[in-house]
Motif scaffolding. Sequence first.
Motif, mmCIF file in Angstrom:
data_model
loop_
_atom_site.group_PDB
_atom_site.id
_atom_site.type_symbol
_atom_site.label_atom_id
_atom_site.label_comp_id
_atom_site.label_asym_id
_atom_site.label_seq_id
_atom_site.Cartn_x
_atom_site.Cartn_y
_atom_site.Cartn_z
ATOM 1 N N ASP A 102 12.894 -3.602 5.461
ATOM 2 C CA ASP A 102 12.961 -2.545 6.642
ATOM 3 C C ASP A 102 13.984 -3.019 7.708
ATOM 4 N N GLU A 103 14.608 -4.045 7.306
ATOM 5 C CA GLU A 103 15.557 -4.704 8.332
ATOM 6 C C GLU A 103 16.667 -3.616 8.622
ATOM 7 N N LYS A 104 16.969 -3.697 10.089
ATOM 8 C CA LYS A 104 18.017 -2.689 10.422
ATOM 9 C C LYS A 104 19.339 -3.483 9.927
ATOM 10 N N PRO A 105 20.189 -2.691 9.250
ATOM 11 C CA PRO A 105 21.482 -3.138 8.751
ATOM 12 C C PRO A 105 22.460 -3.768 10.115
ATOM 13 N N LYS A 106 23.499 -4.485 9.728
ATOM 14 C CA LYS A 106 24.225 -4.957 10.837
ATOM 15 C C LYS A 106 25.395 -4.037 11.148
ATOM 16 N N ASP A 107 25.497 -3.365 10.031
ATOM 17 C CA ASP A 107 26.684 -2.193 10.271
ATOM 18 C C ASP A 107 26.115 -1.106 10.752
ATOM 19 N N PRO A 108 26.490 -0.309 11.991
ATOM 20 C CA PRO A 108 25.959 0.657 12.526
ATOM 21 C C PRO A 108 26.051 2.041 11.883
ATOM 22 N N PRO A 156 16.650 1.860 7.906
ATOM 23 C CA PRO A 156 15.442 2.019 7.071
ATOM 24 C C PRO A 156 13.889 2.342 7.922
ATOM 25 N N GLU A 157 13.106 2.863 7.330
ATOM 26 C CA GLU A 157 11.754 2.911 8.013
ATOM 27 C C GLU A 157 11.017 1.624 8.331
ATOM 28 N N LYS A 158 10.475 1.399 9.480
ATOM 29 C CA LYS A 158 9.793 0.109 9.566
ATOM 30 C C LYS A 158 8.420 0.233 9.077
ATOM 31 N N PHE A 159 7.677 -1.031 8.382
ATOM 32 C CA PHE A 159 6.889 -1.024 7.911
ATOM 33 C C PHE A 159 5.582 -1.038 8.964
ATOM 34 N N THR A 160 4.632 -0.521 9.007
ATOM 35 C CA THR A 160 3.594 -0.507 9.706
ATOM 36 C C THR A 160 2.219 -0.987 8.996
ATOM 37 N N ALA A 161 1.265 -1.019 9.666
ATOM 38 C CA ALA A 161 -0.266 -1.161 9.042
ATOM 39 C C ALA A 161 -0.578 -0.244 7.998
ATOM 40 N N HIS A 162 -0.401 0.981 8.617
ATOM 41 C CA HIS A 162 -0.559 2.070 7.670
ATOM 42 C C HIS A 162 0.310 2.077 6.419
ATOM 43 N N LYS A 186 7.326 -12.981 9.053
ATOM 44 C CA LYS A 186 6.128 -13.041 9.767
ATOM 45 C C LYS A 186 5.378 -11.839 10.225
ATOM 46 N N GLU A 187 6.049 -11.083 10.645
ATOM 47 C CA GLU A 187 5.760 -9.770 11.276
ATOM 48 C C GLU A 187 5.104 -9.143 10.304
ATOM 49 N N ASN A 188 5.625 -9.006 9.063
ATOM 50 C CA ASN A 188 5.003 -8.096 8.186
ATOM 51 C C ASN A 188 3.788 -8.931 7.462
ATOM 52 N N ARG A 189 3.875 -10.008 7.339
ATOM 53 C CA ARG A 189 2.507 -11.033 7.067
ATOM 54 C C ARG A 189 1.595 -10.484 7.890
ATOM 55 N N GLU A 190 1.851 -10.293 8.923
ATOM 56 C CA GLU A 190 0.634 -10.392 10.075
ATOM 57 C C GLU A 190 0.046 -8.912 10.083
ATOM 58 N N LEU A 191 1.114 -8.127 9.796
ATOM 59 C CA LEU A 191 0.407 -6.518 9.742
ATOM 60 C C LEU A 191 -0.428 -6.510 8.572
ATOM 61 N N TYR A 192 0.064 -7.207 7.495
ATOM 62 C CA TYR A 192 -0.688 -6.894 6.338
ATOM 63 C C TYR A 192 -2.281 -7.630 6.190
ATOM 64 N N ILE A 193 -2.003 -8.949 6.935
ATOM 65 C CA ILE A 193 -3.481 -9.508 7.040
ATOM 66 C C ILE A 193 -4.329 -8.826 8.107
ATOM 67 N N GLN A 194 -3.747 -8.163 9.142
ATOM 68 C CA GLN A 194 -4.626 -7.614 10.209
ATOM 69 C C GLN A 194 -5.840 -6.836 9.739
ATOM 70 N N GLY A 195 -6.795 -7.327 10.061
ATOM 71 C CA GLY A 195 -8.281 -6.690 9.755
ATOM 72 C C GLY A 195 -8.488 -6.951 8.253
ATOM 73 N N HIS A 196 -7.747 -7.939 7.759
ATOM 74 C CA HIS A 196 -8.315 -8.404 6.312
ATOM 75 C C HIS A 196 -8.280 -9.865 6.385
ATOM 76 N N PRO A 197 -9.244 -10.578 6.778
ATOM 77 C CA PRO A 197 -9.039 -12.195 7.165
ATOM 78 C C PRO A 197 -9.369 -12.603 5.592
ATOM 79 N N SER A 198 -8.297 -13.522 5.224
ATOM 80 C CA SER A 198 -8.481 -14.038 3.652
ATOM 81 C C SER A 198 -8.261 -12.905 2.569
ATOM 82 N N LEU A 199 -7.570 -11.915 3.199
ATOM 83 C CA LEU A 199 -6.956 -10.862 2.443
ATOM 84 C C LEU A 199 -7.994 -9.992 1.750
ATOM 85 N N LYS A 200 -9.221 -9.937 2.571
ATOM 86 C CA LYS A 200 -10.408 -9.119 1.964
ATOM 87 C C LYS A 200 -10.090 -7.780 1.778
#
Length: 364
Positions: free
Chosen positions: A165-171, A176-182, A239-253
């Motif tokens: 979901d990284e924004k290309p350097k070339d304008p 791409p769409e950003k990944f969210t918790a949803h 790091k950003e996407n990892r935190e989104l994925y873990i959010q609300g799921h400690p130990s990846l429950k």
Amino acid sequence: MKIILSLFLISVLPFLNKWGNDNDNLPINKIQVIGSHNSYKEAIDPALFKAFQKQNPEAADKIDYEHIGLTEQLDMGLLNLEIDVYSDEKGGKYAHPKGLDWVKGQPPYDPDGEMKQPGFKVFHIIDLDFRSHCLTFKDGLKQLKTWSDAHPEHNPIFITLEPKDEKPKDPNRTVPEKFTAHTFDELDEAIKAGLGNSIITPDMVRGKYATLESAVLHGNWPTLKAAKGKFIFILDNNKENRELYIQGHPSLKGRVLFTNTDPGHPEAAMMIRNDPKNPEIKELVKKGYIIRTRADSDTEQARANDKTDFIAACNSGAQIITTDYYLKSTHFKSDYVVNFDEGNKYFRLNPIFNNHNMNNGTGN
């Protein structure tokens, strides 16, 4: 002489039994496998590639490779696949890559209109390197499930999943769409819908332990026997996407994917260390973590026919070694090819836990 032979057999047979005849009881962190990087990738159309090469020859060299189909790779015995996914909630966002307009006369793209449907898409680089053996993640999962059902006793297959979901350097490129918790919730659901019960999840590994990391440090990985016919996913995350994925799921429950998380965190279990010469890898493997590393990248080692990194990867004990060259390149002349040069070219007992009768994995 008979006495010496008897003593030799007494000393060696326990090891032969442990590592030879009883592999099914080994935990999956005590094996080592070879798989592919950007496994879905088809070649860029030659005309488009030539145009890009004139514009940026160095960058073009780095992406001048391709793979055979996913099931063909699995048929060869590869046990890791890497899949990049782009979010496309409404569908159609990537249906007409701009690269099709940069050079006219290219072969048809997506004749069945798969890219117009909502859901995750699979390709390498927006608008440029977009041809794929599975245009949609749904289709990729279907291919994996069909193959797995036909080979129910297969060894566990590791899947590296990278959310792009990284924004290309070339304008001028598509953003791409950003990944969210949803989005990550939807990704989990897509995997469960595609593979059903054929998944090893963090919950299974954590078991009775308070945290996933504690389970891993106590060696609670499933055995090869228990893992037969199954897939295990690791999120190649920032790091950003990892935190989104873990959010609300400690130990990846309740989660499907393992995350690339450093030691000392409750979610630490599988990690990506792309530099095979990193001395940390061996220590992490000994502690019980599963590590993915790379034998080659950006076509560099293949062009130089240099297996130094592959040998380092083998000796590091990293359980997952990825390559773009389980077959020789068809894009440039090179004898570089990666395998263990043993009976099973892409699977072996991990040298960190089994130091006898192992070579250095120099390949053919």
